[in-house]
Enzyme design. Structure first.
Site, PDB file in Angstrom:
ATOM      1  N   CYS A  63       0.788  -1.265   0.122  1.00  0.00           N
ATOM      2  CA  CYS A  63       0.128  -0.042   0.071  1.00  0.00           C
ATOM      3  C   CYS A  63       0.680   1.300   0.053  1.00  0.00           C
ATOM      4  CB  CYS A  63      -0.878   0.017   1.281  1.00  0.00           C
ATOM      5  SG  CYS A  63      -2.446   0.967   1.007  1.00  0.00           S
ATOM      6  N   HIS A  98      -3.637  -4.972   0.316  1.00  0.00           N
ATOM      7  CA  HIS A  98      -3.167  -5.365   1.809  1.00  0.00           C
ATOM      8  C   HIS A  98      -3.214  -6.910   1.621  1.00  0.00           C
ATOM      9  CE1 HIS A  98      -2.471  -1.797   3.978  1.00  0.00           C
ATOM     10  NE2 HIS A  98      -3.413  -1.266   3.164  1.00  0.00           N
ATOM     11  N   GLU A 145      -1.490  -8.572   4.150  1.00  0.00           N
ATOM     12  CA  GLU A 145      -1.673  -9.226   5.157  1.00  0.00           C
ATOM     13  C   GLU A 145      -2.982  -8.979   6.088  1.00  0.00           C
ATOM     14  OE1 GLU A 145      -1.147  -4.776   5.904  1.00  0.00           O
ATOM     15  OE2 GLU A 145      -1.035  -6.327   4.207  1.00  0.00           O
TER      16      GLU A 145
END
Length: 242
Positions: free
Chosen positions: A99, A189, A191
């Site tokens: 990001c 994202h 994660e």
């Protein structure tokens, strides 16, 4: 065999929710990308905490996190981070940008970033992966279309010279880019878990950063579909560890 060592360059401060549920973003990243037997170090670059330049050679790879700050900003820590990323590129160290990390990598290496013309992207987004590029060995056996959690209002406008765009979506032209075998930027994202995004949407709504109907739309998309987290984890681990 020598222990592999990685560093997380954390460009955001831990939210109360992430601290309470996960013990901090560091644990979220290590859970997503780490493997047994590795050493992961945390540097809170957002607070001016950086690795020693004389220690960089000891690391196998670096991950740059997301951030509420603008990757095109001129805060001292952002400029210092740009210099660090230029150094790591010159050393051909593996660097994965997520990001804000994806955007600041692009800026550091000569590309252009700015506000997305089409505004915020929050929720689940289907990303098309360009599979005919031989450079991206870490994309082998990866499906050509994957869903990822997104939360950004900035984007890459122009990739650096020598970079290749390896993924795009109907909202964002540069969802992923790579330089050689050592630089990888991902706009989404990989994660994030759904609950982390739900909490982030609530905080953005409370800050009046986004409208109520937009927040609900973002949440609804996650209720009816799942991000391809396992595949994204595989892409990131393949990249960092090959």
């Amino acid at each position: 065999m020598k222990q592999r060592r990685y560093a997380l360059l954390l460009a955001a401060r831990d939210s109360e929710y992430v601290k309470k549920v996960y013990g901090g973003y560091f644990n979220v990243f290590v859970a997503a990308f780490g493997e047994e037997g590795e050493r992961w170090d945390l540097f809170r670059v957002v607070d001016g905490e950086f690795p020693d330049m004389n220690e960089l050679h000891k690391y196998h790879g670096f991950v740059v996190s997301g951030s509420p700050y603008d990757a095109y900003g001129n805060d001292y820590w952002i400029l210092k981070l740009c210099f660090l990323l230029q150094t790591l590129d010159a050393m051909e160290k593996k660097v994965l940008g997520i990001c804000f990390g994806h955007q600041v990598l692009c800026r550091s290496l000569g590309g252009k970033v700015g506000k997305a013309c089409s505004g915020w992207d929050i929720g689940l987004r289907k990303v098309e992966i360009v599979k005919d590029l031989s450079v991206a060995s870490f994309l082998e056996e990866i499906p050509s279309s994957l869903s990822i959690i997104e939360c950004h209002q900035d984007e890459v406008w122009e990739v650096p010279i020598g970079a290749q765009v390896i993924a795009y979506s109907d909202k964002t032209g540069v969802e992923m880019f790579t330089i050689g075998q050592h630089i990888l930027g991902i706009q989404g994202h990989p994660e994030y878990t759904k609950d982390i995004l739900y909490n982030l949407i609530d905080r953005l709504l409370n800050d009046n950063s986004i409208e109520g109907n937009f927040a609900e739309k973002g949440k609804l998309g996650l209720q009816i579909a799942e991000p391809d987290s396992k595949w994204w984890g595989k892409i990131c681990r393949n990249f960092l560890k090959r």
